[in-house]
Design a protein around this motif. Structure first.
Motif, mmCIF file in Angstrom:
data_model
loop_
_atom_site.group_PDB
_atom_site.id
_atom_site.type_symbol
_atom_site.label_atom_id
_atom_site.label_comp_id
_atom_site.label_asym_id
_atom_site.label_seq_id
_atom_site.Cartn_x
_atom_site.Cartn_y
_atom_site.Cartn_z
ATOM 1 N N ARG A 69 -9.276 6.754 -63.298
ATOM 2 C CA ARG A 69 -10.204 5.650 -63.066
ATOM 3 C C ARG A 69 -9.696 4.399 -63.762
ATOM 4 N NH1 ARG A 69 -14.878 9.661 -64.732
ATOM 5 N NH2 ARG A 69 -13.579 9.502 -66.571
ATOM 6 N N GLN A 70 -10.223 3.284 -63.395
ATOM 7 C CA GLN A 70 -9.738 2.001 -63.903
ATOM 8 C C GLN A 70 -9.812 1.911 -65.429
ATOM 9 O OE1 GLN A 70 -11.561 -1.371 -62.087
ATOM 10 N NE2 GLN A 70 -10.226 -2.829 -63.093
ATOM 11 N N GLY A 71 -10.849 2.397 -66.031
ATOM 12 C CA GLY A 71 -11.017 2.290 -67.479
ATOM 13 C C GLY A 71 -10.379 3.414 -68.275
ATOM 14 N N ASP A 72 -9.849 4.421 -67.599
ATOM 15 C CA ASP A 72 -9.236 5.551 -68.296
ATOM 16 C C ASP A 72 -7.914 5.150 -68.936
ATOM 17 O OD1 ASP A 72 -11.295 7.166 -67.489
ATOM 18 O OD2 ASP A 72 -10.161 8.213 -65.938
ATOM 19 N N GLY A 73 -7.630 5.753 -70.053
ATOM 20 C CA GLY A 73 -6.337 5.543 -70.693
ATOM 21 C C GLY A 73 -5.266 6.362 -69.984
ATOM 22 N N PRO A 74 -4.073 6.364 -70.530
ATOM 23 C CA PRO A 74 -3.015 7.159 -69.903
ATOM 24 C C PRO A 74 -3.325 8.647 -70.034
ATOM 25 C CG PRO A 74 -2.259 6.252 -71.982
ATOM 26 C CD PRO A 74 -3.612 5.652 -71.710
ATOM 27 N N PRO A 75 -2.806 9.459 -69.124
ATOM 28 C CA PRO A 75 -3.087 10.895 -69.197
ATOM 29 C C PRO A 75 -2.530 11.507 -70.471
ATOM 30 C CG PRO A 75 -1.577 10.401 -67.384
ATOM 31 C CD PRO A 75 -1.971 9.112 -67.997
ATOM 32 N N GLY A 76 -3.255 12.469 -70.987
ATOM 33 C CA GLY A 76 -2.841 13.137 -72.210
ATOM 34 C C GLY A 76 -2.108 14.432 -71.945
ATOM 35 N N ALA A 77 -1.744 15.101 -73.021
ATOM 36 C CA ALA A 77 -0.933 16.313 -72.921
ATOM 37 C C ALA A 77 -1.657 17.452 -72.206
ATOM 38 C CB ALA A 77 -0.511 16.763 -74.315
ATOM 39 N N GLU A 78 -2.961 17.562 -72.384
ATOM 40 C CA GLU A 78 -3.678 18.693 -71.784
ATOM 41 C C GLU A 78 -3.685 18.628 -70.258
ATOM 42 O OE1 GLU A 78 -7.916 21.073 -71.985
ATOM 43 O OE2 GLU A 78 -7.491 19.523 -73.461
ATOM 44 N N VAL A 79 -3.989 17.461 -69.685
ATOM 45 C CA VAL A 79 -4.004 17.375 -68.217
ATOM 46 C C VAL A 79 -2.585 17.436 -67.652
ATOM 47 C CG1 VAL A 79 -6.230 16.217 -67.988
ATOM 48 C CG2 VAL A 79 -4.160 14.849 -68.252
ATOM 49 N N ILE A 80 -1.611 16.961 -68.406
ATOM 50 C CA ILE A 80 -0.222 17.082 -67.956
ATOM 51 C C ILE A 80 0.213 18.546 -68.005
ATOM 52 C CG2 ILE A 80 2.170 16.468 -68.487
ATOM 53 C CD1 ILE A 80 1.142 13.704 -69.269
ATOM 54 N N TRP A 81 -0.225 19.274 -69.015
ATOM 55 C CA TRP A 81 0.074 20.703 -69.111
ATOM 56 C C TRP A 81 -0.522 21.460 -67.928
ATOM 57 C CZ3 TRP A 81 2.487 24.893 -70.154
ATOM 58 C CH2 TRP A 81 1.838 26.124 -70.258
ATOM 59 N N ARG A 82 -1.786 21.221 -67.637
ATOM 60 C CA ARG A 82 -2.421 21.903 -66.503
ATOM 61 C C ARG A 82 -1.748 21.526 -65.186
ATOM 62 N NH1 ARG A 82 -8.140 20.151 -67.098
ATOM 63 N NH2 ARG A 82 -8.082 19.880 -69.329
ATOM 64 N N GLY A 83 -1.416 20.252 -65.028
ATOM 65 C CA GLY A 83 -0.730 19.805 -63.823
ATOM 66 C C GLY A 83 0.655 20.401 -63.700
ATOM 67 N N THR A 84 1.359 20.539 -64.819
ATOM 68 C CA THR A 84 2.693 21.118 -64.812
ATOM 69 C C THR A 84 2.659 22.586 -64.402
ATOM 70 O OG1 THR A 84 3.448 19.586 -66.507
ATOM 71 C CG2 THR A 84 4.740 21.586 -66.223
ATOM 72 N N ARG A 85 1.671 23.316 -64.861
ATOM 73 C CA ARG A 85 1.545 24.723 -64.465
ATOM 74 C C ARG A 85 1.392 24.838 -62.957
ATOM 75 N NH1 ARG A 85 -3.045 26.578 -68.295
ATOM 76 N NH2 ARG A 85 -3.893 27.005 -66.259
ATOM 77 N N ARG A 86 0.590 23.979 -62.367
ATOM 78 C CA ARG A 86 0.415 24.005 -60.910
ATOM 79 C C ARG A 86 1.674 23.507 -60.208
ATOM 80 N NH1 ARG A 86 -4.916 21.593 -58.916
ATOM 81 N NH2 ARG A 86 -4.357 22.844 -57.115
ATOM 82 N N MET A 87 2.340 22.497 -60.797
ATOM 83 C CA MET A 87 3.556 21.938 -60.206
ATOM 84 C C MET A 87 4.628 23.005 -60.037
ATOM 85 S SD MET A 87 6.165 19.103 -61.789
ATOM 86 C CE MET A 87 6.554 20.189 -63.146
ATOM 87 N N LEU A 88 4.764 23.904 -61.000
ATOM 88 C CA LEU A 88 5.804 24.922 -60.924
ATOM 89 C C LEU A 88 5.601 25.833 -59.724
ATOM 90 C CD1 LEU A 88 6.176 25.731 -64.719
ATOM 91 C CD2 LEU A 88 7.618 24.270 -63.285
ATOM 92 N N ASP A 89 4.356 26.149 -59.401
ATOM 93 C CA ASP A 89 4.070 26.945 -58.204
ATOM 94 C C ASP A 89 4.402 26.166 -56.936
ATOM 95 O OD1 ASP A 89 3.170 29.083 -59.723
ATOM 96 O OD2 ASP A 89 1.094 28.388 -59.695
ATOM 97 N N PHE A 90 4.020 24.898 -56.902
ATOM 98 C CA PHE A 90 4.320 24.068 -55.721
ATOM 99 C C PHE A 90 5.826 23.925 -55.528
ATOM 100 C CE2 PHE A 90 0.121 21.702 -56.611
ATOM 101 C CZ PHE A 90 -0.602 22.674 -55.943
#
Length: 101
Positions: A69-90
Protein backbone atom coordinates in the motif's frame (compact mmCIF):
# COMPACT_ATOMS: atom_id res chain seq x y z
CA UNK A 1 23.43 -24.43 10.56
CA UNK A 2 21.37 -24.86 7.40
CA UNK A 3 18.76 -22.37 8.59
CA UNK A 4 21.46 -19.80 9.35
CA UNK A 5 22.50 -19.85 5.70
CA UNK A 6 18.89 -19.38 4.62
CA UNK A 7 18.38 -16.57 7.13
CA UNK A 8 21.54 -14.88 5.87
CA UNK A 9 20.28 -14.98 2.27
CA UNK A 10 16.89 -13.54 3.26
CA UNK A 11 18.53 -10.70 5.19
CA UNK A 12 20.97 -10.13 2.32
CA UNK A 13 18.14 -9.84 -0.22
CA UNK A 14 16.11 -7.61 2.11
CA UNK A 15 18.90 -5.10 2.68
CA UNK A 16 20.36 -5.31 -0.82
CA UNK A 17 16.97 -4.25 -2.15
CA UNK A 18 17.08 -1.22 0.12
CA UNK A 19 20.72 -0.26 -0.44
CA UNK A 20 21.06 -1.04 -4.17
CA UNK A 21 17.53 -0.63 -5.56
CA UNK A 22 18.69 -0.11 -9.16
CA UNK A 23 20.53 -3.44 -9.32
CA UNK A 24 18.86 -5.94 -11.68
CA UNK A 25 17.18 -8.76 -9.80
CA UNK A 26 18.96 -11.44 -11.84
CA UNK A 27 22.09 -10.67 -9.82
CA UNK A 28 20.46 -12.42 -6.85
CA UNK A 29 17.70 -14.56 -8.40
CA UNK A 30 17.89 -17.11 -11.20
CA UNK A 31 15.93 -16.57 -14.38
CA UNK A 32 13.41 -19.26 -13.43
CA UNK A 33 12.91 -17.67 -10.00
CA UNK A 34 12.17 -14.10 -11.04
CA UNK A 35 10.27 -14.98 -14.21
CA UNK A 36 7.98 -17.47 -12.49
CA UNK A 37 7.19 -15.03 -9.67
CA UNK A 38 6.51 -12.27 -12.17
CA UNK A 39 4.12 -14.47 -14.17
CA UNK A 40 2.20 -15.60 -11.08
CA UNK A 41 1.92 -12.25 -9.30
CA UNK A 42 1.64 -9.79 -12.19
CA UNK A 43 -0.36 -12.21 -14.40
CA UNK A 44 1.57 -11.15 -17.50
CA UNK A 45 4.59 -12.36 -19.40
CA UNK A 46 7.88 -11.45 -17.71
CA UNK A 47 9.83 -8.55 -19.21
CA UNK A 48 12.74 -9.32 -21.54
CA UNK A 49 15.23 -7.76 -19.11
CA UNK A 50 15.26 -8.47 -15.40
CA UNK A 51 13.48 -5.76 -13.39
CA UNK A 52 15.37 -3.86 -10.73
CA UNK A 53 15.41 -5.05 -7.15
CA UNK A 54 13.24 -2.08 -6.14
CA UNK A 55 10.57 -3.35 -8.54
CA UNK A 56 10.98 -7.09 -7.94
CA UNK A 57 11.29 -7.29 -4.13
CA UNK A 58 7.72 -6.00 -3.53
CA UNK A 59 6.44 -8.46 -6.15
CA UNK A 60 8.19 -11.31 -4.34
CA UNK A 61 7.00 -10.05 -0.95
CA UNK A 62 3.41 -10.05 -2.24
CA UNK A 63 3.62 -13.85 -2.22
CA UNK A 64 4.46 -13.61 1.48
CA UNK A 65 1.55 -11.34 2.39
CA UNK A 66 2.98 -7.88 1.73
CA UNK A 67 0.18 -5.50 0.70
CA UNK A 68 2.32 -2.83 -1.01
CA UNK A 69 0.00 0.00 0.00
CA UNK A 70 1.06 3.59 -0.47
CA UNK A 71 1.88 4.20 3.20
CA UNK A 72 3.62 0.88 3.80
CA UNK A 73 7.35 0.79 4.30
CA UNK A 74 9.63 -1.53 2.38
CA UNK A 75 8.97 -5.25 2.78
CA UNK A 76 10.66 -6.91 5.70
CA UNK A 77 12.46 -10.20 6.13
CA UNK A 78 9.40 -12.20 7.18
CA UNK A 79 7.29 -11.52 4.07
CA UNK A 80 10.35 -11.98 1.87
CA UNK A 81 11.01 -15.32 3.59
CA UNK A 82 7.44 -16.50 3.01
CA UNK A 83 7.55 -15.27 -0.59
CA UNK A 84 10.89 -16.99 -1.18
CA UNK A 85 9.52 -20.32 0.03
CA UNK A 86 6.71 -20.07 -2.51
CA UNK A 87 9.10 -18.79 -5.20
CA UNK A 88 11.20 -21.95 -5.00
CA UNK A 89 8.16 -24.08 -5.85
CA UNK A 90 7.21 -21.81 -8.75
CA UNK A 91 10.79 -21.87 -10.07
CA UNK A 92 10.86 -25.67 -10.00
CA UNK A 93 7.65 -25.77 -12.04
CA UNK A 94 8.99 -23.09 -14.41
CA UNK A 95 12.06 -25.22 -15.10
CA UNK A 96 9.95 -28.34 -15.68
CA UNK A 97 6.96 -26.92 -17.56
CA UNK A 98 7.87 -23.35 -18.49
CA UNK A 99 7.80 -21.74 -21.92
CA UNK A 100 11.29 -22.98 -22.81
CA UNK A 101 10.27 -26.65 -22.46
Amino acid sequence: MFYKVIAWRIMFVTFLGRECPDLPCDVVFSEAEWKSVWKVVENEDPPKQAPTLSRFIPVLATLGGYNDRQGDGPPGAEVIWRGTRRMLDFAMCWRAFGPDQ
